[in-house]
Design a protein around this motif. Structure first.
Motif, mmCIF file in Angstrom:
data_model
loop_
_atom_site.group_PDB
_atom_site.id
_atom_site.type_symbol
_atom_site.label_atom_id
_atom_site.label_comp_id
_atom_site.label_asym_id
_atom_site.label_seq_id
_atom_site.Cartn_x
_atom_site.Cartn_y
_atom_site.Cartn_z
ATOM 1 N N ALA A 192 1.659 7.285 -10.287
ATOM 2 C CA ALA A 192 2.207 6.479 -11.376
ATOM 3 C C ALA A 192 2.300 5.038 -10.901
ATOM 4 C CB ALA A 192 3.577 7.005 -11.793
ATOM 5 N N ALA A 193 1.288 4.261 -11.224
ATOM 6 C CA ALA A 193 1.239 2.848 -10.842
ATOM 7 C C ALA A 193 0.397 2.126 -11.873
ATOM 8 C CB ALA A 193 0.638 2.688 -9.447
ATOM 9 N N ASN A 194 0.640 0.829 -12.008
ATOM 10 C CA ASN A 194 -0.114 0.024 -12.966
ATOM 11 C C ASN A 194 -1.165 -0.854 -12.306
ATOM 12 O OD1 ASN A 194 1.310 0.988 -15.199
ATOM 13 N ND2 ASN A 194 2.978 -0.426 -14.786
ATOM 14 N N THR A 195 -1.110 -1.006 -10.992
ATOM 15 C CA THR A 195 -2.053 -1.866 -10.283
ATOM 16 C C THR A 195 -2.509 -1.181 -8.999
ATOM 17 O OG1 THR A 195 -0.398 -2.968 -8.906
ATOM 18 C CG2 THR A 195 -0.813 -3.930 -11.091
ATOM 19 N N PRO A 196 -3.700 -1.544 -8.511
ATOM 20 C CA PRO A 196 -4.141 -1.013 -7.220
ATOM 21 C C PRO A 196 -3.190 -1.405 -6.079
ATOM 22 C CG PRO A 196 -6.011 -1.921 -8.400
ATOM 23 C CD PRO A 196 -4.777 -2.305 -9.178
ATOM 24 N N MET A 197 -2.579 -2.583 -6.185
ATOM 25 C CA MET A 197 -1.653 -3.025 -5.129
ATOM 26 C C MET A 197 -0.464 -2.074 -5.000
ATOM 27 S SD MET A 197 -2.668 -5.968 -3.693
ATOM 28 C CE MET A 197 -1.185 -6.762 -3.165
ATOM 29 N N ALA A 198 -0.096 -1.407 -6.069
ATOM 30 C CA ALA A 198 0.977 -0.418 -6.041
ATOM 31 C C ALA A 198 0.431 0.988 -5.809
ATOM 32 C CB ALA A 198 1.767 -0.468 -7.350
ATOM 33 N N GLY A 199 -0.702 1.297 -6.420
ATOM 34 C CA GLY A 199 -1.229 2.658 -6.389
ATOM 35 C C GLY A 199 -1.827 3.097 -5.071
ATOM 36 N N VAL A 200 -2.610 2.233 -4.439
ATOM 37 C CA VAL A 200 -3.273 2.622 -3.182
ATOM 38 C C VAL A 200 -2.252 2.954 -2.091
ATOM 39 C CG1 VAL A 200 -4.843 1.862 -1.356
ATOM 40 C CG2 VAL A 200 -5.448 1.495 -3.761
ATOM 41 N N PRO A 201 -1.214 2.121 -1.883
ATOM 42 C CA PRO A 201 -0.205 2.513 -0.887
ATOM 43 C C PRO A 201 0.492 3.835 -1.231
ATOM 44 C CG PRO A 201 0.000 0.184 -1.384
ATOM 45 C CD PRO A 201 -0.968 0.770 -2.379
ATOM 46 N N ALA A 202 0.649 4.127 -2.523
ATOM 47 C CA ALA A 202 1.254 5.401 -2.923
ATOM 48 C C ALA A 202 0.367 6.579 -2.532
ATOM 49 C CB ALA A 202 1.533 5.412 -4.425
ATOM 50 N N GLU A 203 -0.963 6.417 -2.654
ATOM 51 C CA GLU A 203 -1.879 7.475 -2.225
ATOM 52 C C GLU A 203 -1.720 7.745 -0.720
ATOM 53 O OE1 GLU A 203 -5.914 7.275 -4.715
ATOM 54 O OE2 GLU A 203 -5.379 5.349 -3.806
ATOM 55 N N TYR A 204 -1.737 6.670 0.065
ATOM 56 C CA TYR A 204 -1.616 6.828 1.515
ATOM 57 C C TYR A 204 -0.248 7.380 1.915
ATOM 58 C CZ TYR A 204 -6.185 4.911 2.544
ATOM 59 O OH TYR A 204 -7.546 4.743 2.649
ATOM 60 N N ALA A 205 0.795 7.006 1.185
ATOM 61 C CA ALA A 205 2.130 7.555 1.476
ATOM 62 C C ALA A 205 2.148 9.062 1.243
ATOM 63 C CB ALA A 205 3.187 6.863 0.614
ATOM 64 N N TRP A 206 1.498 9.520 0.163
ATOM 65 C CA TRP A 206 1.439 10.957 -0.111
ATOM 66 C C TRP A 206 0.660 11.670 0.995
ATOM 67 C CZ3 TRP A 206 -1.863 14.996 -0.727
ATOM 68 C CH2 TRP A 206 -1.361 16.148 -1.333
ATOM 69 N N LEU A 207 -0.454 11.080 1.417
ATOM 70 C CA LEU A 207 -1.254 11.688 2.485
ATOM 71 C C LEU A 207 -0.451 11.797 3.773
ATOM 72 C CD1 LEU A 207 -4.680 9.926 1.821
ATOM 73 C CD2 LEU A 207 -4.140 12.354 1.452
#
Length: 103
Positions: free
Chosen positions: A35-50
């Motif tokens: 749940a993010a509106n920008t890559p600047m927010a979304g990409v770090p969220a992907e890596y945090a989940w990983l």
């Protein structure tokens, strides 16, 4: 990583976790929803989940490949092919439709 809050933009949330349905993220039809509106927010969220799921990047796992596509529901999916420390390869799928659309 101590907590997701230290590395993920406040506008991004990871929906799902290790305790969620066991197959979440492991098929394109049941991706981890970011749940993010920008890559600047979304990409770090992907890596945090990983990192929450597999441990420290470069120590416990490495990214062999990242690719974009659509799943059967038409959602934009980013797939990470990981190589775990023991050599096992794992594909993890994220729904990134909130911040990236394929043309």
């Amino acid at each position: 990583m101590n907590s997701m809050d230290s590395s993920v933009d406040a506008d991004a949330t990871v929906i799902g976790s290790r305790r969620a349905a066991p197959r979440e993220g492991f098929t394109p039809e049941l991706p981890v929803k970011i749940a993010a509106n920008t890559p600047m927010a979304g990409v770090p969220a992907e890596y945090a989940w990983l990192e929450k799921t597999f441990g420290a990047m470069e120590r416990d796992w490495k990214v062999d490949l990242r690719s974009l596509g659509r799943n059967s529901q038409g959602r934009t999916i980013e797939t990470f092919r990981l190589r775990l420390a023991g050599g096992t390869k794992v594909d993890v799928h994220f729904d990134i439709s909130g911040f990236h659309q394929l043309g």
